[in-house]
Write a protein that holds these residues in place. Sequence first.
Motif: not given
Length: 485
Positions: A411-414, A430-438, A457-465, A452-455
């Motif tokens: 996502s934009e920041n994660w 889970l990586y915080d790509m805004k504050n921990d880009p490395d 995971l839900t996106a992954i489930e919808q993507f795969l299905s 954040v994790v659940q959001e």
Amino acid sequence: MASTAKQKGWNILVITSDEHNAKIMGCANHPIIRTPGLDRLASEGTLFTKAYCAYPICAPTRQSFITGQYPLEHGQLSNSHVFDKRNRTWAHHFKQHGYTTACIGKMHTNHESYEYGYDYRYSTEHIPQEIKTRKALNPPIFDPDDKLIFDSITDIRNGGKQPSRLQGKVVNDESLENDVIMLEEAIQYLKTHRSDKFFLHVSFVQPHWYWNTPEKYYYMYDPEQIDLPETVPGELESNAVVYKMAEKAGWFQNTEKMHRLARARYYGSISWMDSNVNRLLDTLDELGLKENTVVVYFSDHGDMAGEKGLWLKNQMYDSSSRVPLIIRMPGIVPEGEVNDMLINHVDLFPTLAGLAGALEHLPDHLSGEDLSDSIVSREDGKEARRAKKFTFSIQGLKSVDSVPQQVMARSENWKLIQYTHEEPEYRYVLYDMKNDPDETQNVAYEEHLCSVVQEHLTAIEQFLSGLRKPVYEVKLKEQTGTTLI
């Protein structure tokens, strides 16, 4: 925008490389690498900083950008699978819109002589035997000092029966090398078809290992002066799957001297590839084609290039899964801008169709989206819509009914990585790509980030299905008698 594109009759030149880490370009503010060709392209177009591959391995992701589908949909699940000849690609689509189409270079379909919709196809299988014989008589050679170090590098694969992939040689006659042969063929194609409306895909193999490059580029970077990203203590332990992989490969045994040499030769390979890109841009200028040609540069995936002590691809770290992407379209795509929208390999086919005004008859089975509205200059003063909330990358497929071993939701920041077959305590990163880009700290198990994790995971489930089954039977190369390229 679409009517403007149709009126002008844009040519399309797609340039791809293999295993290019998106961080290692001058236009990406890298402190050492010299990439004047890509820097030039970025100054005249737009650089995308959140472009991701569909699958961080060569063959599956390559067929994703030519089909607009994920590997579970087009059927090339690995480097050992075969891309079915009947699949519909962007070549079929643009030909339907009046383009003459060509692909020169690597496709990695495991059937390189087949056209896959292109009017013209030129690959390693088309190189004359006379050139192959000359190369066999004048092969690249090891620098003896480098060879001592290369031979010491630990890179265990196939039970230790195969040599390390981290090595390179000095090329004596670059005209005999595949990338230069493909470059010259592409230049000739442009000259021959300068009056046509063309869609040309030029596919270079560098900087994929082995890093065999002409002397000028082989020695361009001093290993002692090369940059080497610092390893943060404990960062790999928090990503247990990657840690086990690196331990099995033996990469923790490699020294800083080894990493520096390999990284320096990898850089030389990038700069050589860049010079070939520059030659193509020069050719467009010389033929008067610059102003009506869309130029797109990207890679199939990245390479860890020694970061975190890791090499090659297969991982969901940005150095492996993020790809360099630059689009130049004079007067339409902003010049010298940086665009941080999420974009994926699967989006490139429909987005190119949108930029070129060729959306009619676009297949309805694409997973990718037309993101052209978020790329072009806005004349109406309105801000372009944010294109996507998530983009995904998958890795590790055994069959069309299997769940990928790794799934990344960005996502934009994660960035969330799901390791499907691991125990729950190791399954999520889970990586915080805004504050921990490395990507040094796994925060997936911090209580305040549960939502954040659940959001994700839900996106992954919808993507795969939402992925469709392949239209044609999925086959391994052994089942078809083809040869792995």
